[in-house]
Design a protein around this motif. Structure first.
Motif, short mmCIF file in Angstrom:
data_model
loop_
_atom_site.label_atom_id
_atom_site.label_comp_id
_atom_site.label_asym_id
_atom_site.label_seq_id
_atom_site.Cartn_x
_atom_site.Cartn_y
_atom_site.Cartn_z
N LYS A 109 -2.43 9.37 4.97
CA LYS A 109 -1.83 8.94 6.24
C LYS A 109 -0.72 9.88 6.72
CE LYS A 109 -3.09 4.10 5.82
NZ LYS A 109 -2.69 2.72 5.79
N GLN B 210 -7.71 1.35 9.39
CA GLN B 210 -6.71 2.01 8.55
C GLN B 210 -6.83 1.65 7.07
OE1 GLN B 210 -4.03 4.44 9.61
NE2 GLN B 210 -5.84 4.58 10.92
N ALA B 211 -8.07 1.63 6.56
CA ALA B 211 -8.30 1.42 5.13
C ALA B 211 -7.88 2.66 4.37
CB ALA B 211 -9.77 1.11 4.86
N GLU B 212 -7.44 2.47 3.15
CA GLU B 212 -7.00 3.59 2.30
C GLU B 212 -8.17 4.49 1.92
OE1 GLU B 212 -5.24 4.14 -2.19
OE2 GLU B 212 -4.77 2.30 -1.12
N GLU C 136 -4.28 -6.18 2.76
CA GLU C 136 -4.37 -4.99 3.59
C GLU C 136 -5.72 -4.31 3.38
OE1 GLU C 136 0.36 -3.86 3.01
OE2 GLU C 136 -1.14 -3.10 1.61
N PRO C 137 -6.28 -3.67 4.42
CA PRO C 137 -7.56 -2.99 4.26
C PRO C 137 -7.50 -1.92 3.17
CG PRO C 137 -6.99 -3.16 6.58
CD PRO C 137 -5.78 -3.58 5.79
N PHE D 201 -10.25 -5.75 0.83
CA PHE D 201 -8.81 -5.81 1.01
C PHE D 201 -8.13 -5.69 -0.35
CE2 PHE D 201 -10.75 -8.00 4.52
CZ PHE D 201 -10.04 -7.52 5.61
N ASN D 202 -6.87 -5.25 -0.34
CA ASN D 202 -6.11 -5.25 -1.59
C ASN D 202 -5.50 -6.63 -1.79
OD1 ASN D 202 -3.75 -5.38 0.01
ND2 ASN D 202 -3.35 -3.18 -0.16
N LYS E 285 -2.61 -7.65 -1.29
CA LYS E 285 -1.67 -8.00 -0.23
C LYS E 285 -2.39 -8.36 1.07
CE LYS E 285 1.81 -4.77 -1.94
NZ LYS E 285 2.51 -3.51 -1.63
#
Length: 156
Positions: free
Chosen positions: A141, A122-124, A92-93, A87-88, A90
């Motif tokens: 995205k 939805q990982a970067e 988020e993935p 995760f970052n 924040k």
């Protein structure tokens, strides 16, 4: 002498050398997982996963606290399990990686597995590794496609 079923332990993986805590329990080799804080039965896939974890932490600066291992997800009402997700800051993935045994060939089918999982997560960045080869892709995205990366970025 290493039993034949653990021959993969002597194969050279495309990672730096790492020191692992291994022990034999009733004829089965176990490896200590620093993140889960327990010994796990050592399989070829686990051998690759533990190398990838150490690589992320020691060489790419990913914080241990932001790495999740072998969690479930639901895709098209099917229960699936990813291997490694970071995760970052924040929450988020950021990075989803599937680990395969060294003898598994990485091809369109194996890459497709991680892209399917990422439709839910939805990982970067996504990646796949068999310990010998590693492929990483960044999700665009806006146009919903992946671009191959030449190297895995450091954690920022």
């Amino acid at each position: 002498m290493i039993p034949e079923r653990y021959a993969y332990l002597t194969e050279k993986l495309n990672f730096p050398e790492f020191s692992f805590d291994l022990k034999n329990v009733e004829g089965k080799i176990h490896i200590y997982d620093q993140l889960r804080k327990k010994y796990l039965v050592l399989t070829p896939e686990e051998w690759v996963r533990q190398h990838m974890i150490q690589y992320l932490i020691q060489f790419k600066n990913y914080p241990k606290s932001l790495i999740s291992l072998e969690k479930g997800l639901i895709y098209n009402s099917l229960n699936k399990r990813f291997d490694l997700l970071t995760f970052n800051q924040k929450g988020e993935p950021l990075l989803l990686i599937e680990c395969k045994a060294p003898e598994v060939q990485l091809n369109k089918k194996t890459v497709n597995q991680v892209t399917v999982y990422n439709q839910t997560i939805q990982a970067e960045i996504i990646g796949i590794s068999n310990g010998k080869q590693h492929f990483f892709y960044r999700l665009n995205k806006e146009v919903n496609n992946y671009q191959q990366l030449t190297d895995l970025p450091n954690f920022i």
